[in-house]
Design an enzyme around this catalytic site. Structure first.
Site, PDB file in Angstrom:
ATOM      1  N   TYR A 159       0.841  -1.209   0.000  1.00 15.87           N
ATOM      2  CA  TYR A 159       0.000   0.000   0.000  1.00 15.87           C
ATOM      3  C   TYR A 159       0.871   1.252   0.000  1.00 15.87           C
ATOM      4  CZ  TYR A 159      -3.662   3.261   1.578  1.00 15.87           C
ATOM      5  OH  TYR A 159      -4.549   4.310   1.685  1.00 15.87           O
ATOM      6  N   LYS A 163       1.087   4.243  -2.856  1.00 14.84           N
ATOM      7  CA  LYS A 163       0.770   5.654  -2.589  1.00 14.84           C
ATOM      8  C   LYS A 163       2.005   6.533  -2.777  1.00 14.84           C
ATOM      9  CE  LYS A 163      -3.650   5.221  -1.597  1.00 14.84           C
ATOM     10  NZ  LYS A 163      -4.731   5.852  -2.355  1.00 14.84           N
TER      11      LYS A 163
HETATM   12  N1  LIG Z   1     -10.010   5.415   5.135  1.00 16.46           N
HETATM   13  C1  LIG Z   1      -8.764   5.795   5.445  1.00 16.46           C
HETATM   14  O1  LIG Z   1      -8.341   5.756   6.617  1.00 16.46           O
HETATM   15  C2  LIG Z   1      -7.883   6.353   4.371  1.00 16.46           C
HETATM   16  C3  LIG Z   1      -6.744   7.071   4.762  1.00 16.46           C
HETATM   17  C4  LIG Z   1      -5.906   7.603   3.780  1.00 16.46           C
HETATM   18  C5  LIG Z   1      -6.209   7.418   2.448  1.00 16.46           C
HETATM   19  N2  LIG Z   1      -7.319   6.710   2.094  1.00 16.46           N
HETATM   20  C6  LIG Z   1      -7.590   6.539   0.668  1.00 16.46           C
HETATM   21  O2  LIG Z   1      -8.881   7.040   0.410  1.00 16.46           O
HETATM   22  C7  LIG Z   1      -9.453   6.336  -0.700  1.00 16.46           C
HETATM   23  C8  LIG Z   1     -10.829   5.817  -0.335  1.00 16.46           C
HETATM   24  O3  LIG Z   1     -10.678   4.926   0.766  1.00 16.46           O
HETATM   25  P1  LIG Z   1     -11.908   4.440   1.653  1.00 16.46           P
HETATM   26  O4  LIG Z   1     -11.378   4.315   3.022  1.00 16.46           O
HETATM   27  O5  LIG Z   1     -13.119   5.237   1.375  1.00 16.46           O
HETATM   28  O6  LIG Z   1     -12.059   2.951   1.092  1.00 16.46           O
HETATM   29  P2  LIG Z   1     -13.324   2.006   0.824  1.00 16.46           P
HETATM   30  O7  LIG Z   1     -14.371   2.217   1.862  1.00 16.46           O
HETATM   31  O8  LIG Z   1     -12.741   0.648   0.682  1.00 16.46           O
HETATM   32  O9  LIG Z   1     -13.828   2.532  -0.580  1.00 16.46           O
HETATM   33  C9  LIG Z   1     -12.982   2.379  -1.696  1.00 16.46           C
HETATM   34  C10 LIG Z   1     -13.784   2.563  -2.957  1.00 16.46           C
HETATM   35  O10 LIG Z   1     -12.867   2.360  -4.050  1.00 16.46           O
HETATM   36  C11 LIG Z   1     -13.444   1.421  -4.938  1.00 16.46           C
HETATM   37  N3  LIG Z   1     -12.450   0.610  -5.616  1.00 16.46           N
HETATM   38  C12 LIG Z   1     -11.490  -0.169  -5.056  1.00 16.46           C
HETATM   39  N4  LIG Z   1     -10.786  -0.806  -5.998  1.00 16.46           N
HETATM   40  C13 LIG Z   1     -11.308  -0.419  -7.186  1.00 16.46           C
HETATM   41  C14 LIG Z   1     -11.020  -0.721  -8.527  1.00 16.46           C
HETATM   42  N5  LIG Z   1     -10.028  -1.568  -8.874  1.00 16.46           N
HETATM   43  N6  LIG Z   1     -11.762  -0.136  -9.502  1.00 16.46           N
HETATM   44  C15 LIG Z   1     -12.758   0.721  -9.197  1.00 16.46           C
HETATM   45  N7  LIG Z   1     -13.096   1.041  -7.932  1.00 16.46           N
HETATM   46  C16 LIG Z   1     -12.370   0.478  -6.947  1.00 16.46           C
HETATM   47  C17 LIG Z   1     -14.306   0.522  -4.073  1.00 16.46           C
HETATM   48  O11 LIG Z   1     -15.262  -0.120  -4.885  1.00 16.46           O
HETATM   49  P3  LIG Z   1     -16.045  -1.450  -4.411  1.00 16.46           P
HETATM   50  O12 LIG Z   1     -17.186  -0.916  -3.556  1.00 16.46           O
HETATM   51  O13 LIG Z   1     -16.453  -2.070  -5.682  1.00 16.46           O
HETATM   52  O14 LIG Z   1     -15.069  -2.267  -3.618  1.00 16.46           O
HETATM   53  C18 LIG Z   1     -14.890   1.532  -3.092  1.00 16.46           C
HETATM   54  O15 LIG Z   1     -16.031   2.154  -3.617  1.00 16.46           O
HETATM   55  C19 LIG Z   1      -8.455   5.238  -1.064  1.00 16.46           C
HETATM   56  O16 LIG Z   1      -7.644   5.663  -2.135  1.00 16.46           O
HETATM   57  C20 LIG Z   1      -7.621   5.100   0.203  1.00 16.46           C
HETATM   58  O17 LIG Z   1      -6.330   4.598  -0.069  1.00 16.46           O
HETATM   59  C21 LIG Z   1      -8.153   6.177   3.024  1.00 16.46           C
END
Ligand SMILES: NC(=O)c1ccc[n+]([C@@H]2O[C@H](COP(=O)([O-])OP(=O)(O)OC[C@H]3O[C@@H](n4cnc5c(N)ncnc54)[C@H](OP(=O)(O)O)[C@@H]3O)[C@@H](O)[C@H]2O)c1
Length: 251
Positions: A159, A163
Site C-alpha cells: 500500500y 501511494k
Molecule cells: N479510510 C482511510 O483511513 C484512508 C486514509 C488515507 C487514504 N485513504 C484513501 O482514500 C481512498 C478511499 O478509501 P476508503 O477508506 O473510502 O475505502 P473504501 O471504503 O474501501 O472505498 C474504496 C472505494 O474504491 C473502490 N475501488 C477499489 N478498488 C477499485 C477498482 N479496482 N476499480 C474501481 N473502484 C475500486 C471501491 O469499490 P467497491 O465498492 O467495488 O469495492 C470503493 O467504492 C483510497 O484511495 C484510500 O487509499 C483512506
C-alpha cells in the site's frame, strides 16, 4: 473570492462507498455536474438516484469501470465526454488498503492487486481524463493519496509503495501538464472511518491513532469535502504538484 464549483463537470472514482461516496454527494450538492465511477453498476445507479432526490443537487451520471482496466476507463471517460463535452475536475479516490502483511508473507498476487488499483488505476485515469481537460482549457486532478506513501508503517509495503508512486505521479503530471492548464494535488487524509478502513485495521489501532488527532477522533469521510471543493474551484489555480496532508504529519 469565488470558490463555487456549480456547473463544473467533476468525475469521482470509487464513488460507491466511504470517502468517494461522501465526496460525490457533497460535490453534487455544491451544484457540480458529477460523474460517479463505480465498478458495480447497481451501486452507481442507486447513488445517482439518491443524489437525484436531493433538492438543488447538480445532475449525476453513473459510469462503470474497474480503474485497472484501461478499456473500461477509456469508455467511461468517453461516456462523460459525450454527455457533457468536458471534464473540469477528477477526484481520483478509488483505492484499496488490504490488511497489514509483512513483506516476507506478502503474496505477489496481492502486491500486484494493490499496485493495479492504486497506481496503475491513477495512471490510467490521468491518461484518459487529462486530454479531455486540456481540450476544454484545463482542469484539476485531486488524487486521494495517503501519508503512508511518505512515512512507512509496518505491514504496509504494498500500500505504501502504491501511494508513494501516486505522490510522484502527482508531481510528474504537474511538471508535464501544468503549462497545458492541468493542476494536480495529492490529498492525504488521516485515518478515516470507512468500510475499507474498518476491514483493514482493528479497534485498538483506531483508538491509538485517534488520540493524536484533532479532537481525539479519527476522520469522517466528510472532513475532506470542503478542501476538495476549494481545490476544484478556480480559486485554487496556483496550487499544483503538491501533497496536502490532512493529519498531524508526525502523528
Ligand atoms: N479510510 C482511510 O483511513 C484512508 C486514509 C488515507 C487514504 N485513504 C484513501 O482514500 C481512498 C478511499 O478509501 P476508503 O477508506 O473510502 O475505502 P473504501 O471504503 O474501501 O472505498 C474504496 C472505494 O474504491 C473502490 N475501488 C477499489 N478498488 C477499485 C477498482 N479496482 N476499480 C474501481 N473502484 C475500486 C471501491 O469499490 P467497491 O465498492 O467495488 O469495492 C470503493 O467504492 C483510497 O484511495 C484510500 O487509499 C483512506
Amino acid at each position: 473570492m469565488d470558490i463555487s464549483i456549480s456547473g463544473k463537470v467533476v468525475l469521482v472514482t470509487g464513488a460507491g462507498r466511504g470517502i468517494g461516496r461522501s465526496l460525490a454527494v457533497g460535490l453534487a450538492a455544491e451544484g457540480a455536474r458529477t460523474a460517479i465511477m463505480t465498478r458495480n453498476a447497481d451501486q452507481g445507479d442507486r447513488l445517482a438516484e439518491e443524489i437525484g432526490r436531493s433538492p438543488g443537487a447538480g445532475p449525476v451520471l453513473p459510469v462503470v469501470a474497474d480503474v485497472g482496466d484501461e478499456g473500461a476507463v477509456a469508455e467511461a471517460v468517453r461516456r462523460i465526454d459525450r454527455q457533457w463535452g468536458r471534464i473540469d475536475a477528477l477526484v481520483h479516490n478509488a483505492g484499496w488498503m488490504p490488511p497489514a502483511s509483512p513483506v516476507l508473507d506478502t503474496d505477489v498476487t496481492r502486491l500486484r492487486g494493490v499496485l493495479d488499483t492504486n497506481l496503475v488505476g491513477s495512471f490510467l485515469l490521468t491518461k484518459h481524463v487529462a486530454p479531455v481537460m486540456i481540450r476544454g482549457g484545463g482542469g484539476r486532478i485531486v488524487y486521494i493519496s495517503s501519508m503512508i506513501g511518505v512515512q512507512a508503517n509496518q505491514g504496509l509495503a504494498a500500500y505504501g509503495a502504491s501511494k508513494a508512486g501516486l505522490n510522484i505521479l502527482n508531481n510528474v503530471v504537474h511538471r508535464e501538464l501544468a503549462n497545458q492548464g492541468i493542476r494536480t494535488v495529492a490529498l492525504a487524509p488521516g485515518l478515516t472511518d470507512t468500510p475499507g478502513m474498518r476491514a483493514s485495521v482493528g479497534e485498538e489501532y483506531i483508538t491509538t491513532v485517534a488520540a493524536s488527532y484533532p479532537g481525539g477522533r479519527i476522520g469522517r469521510p466528510e472532513d475532506i469535502l470542503a478542501l476538495t471543493v476549494f481545490l476544484c474551484s478556480d480559486a485554487a489555480q496556483h496550487i499544483s504538484g503538491t501533497l496536502i496532508p490532512v493529519r498531524p504529519v508526525t502523528g
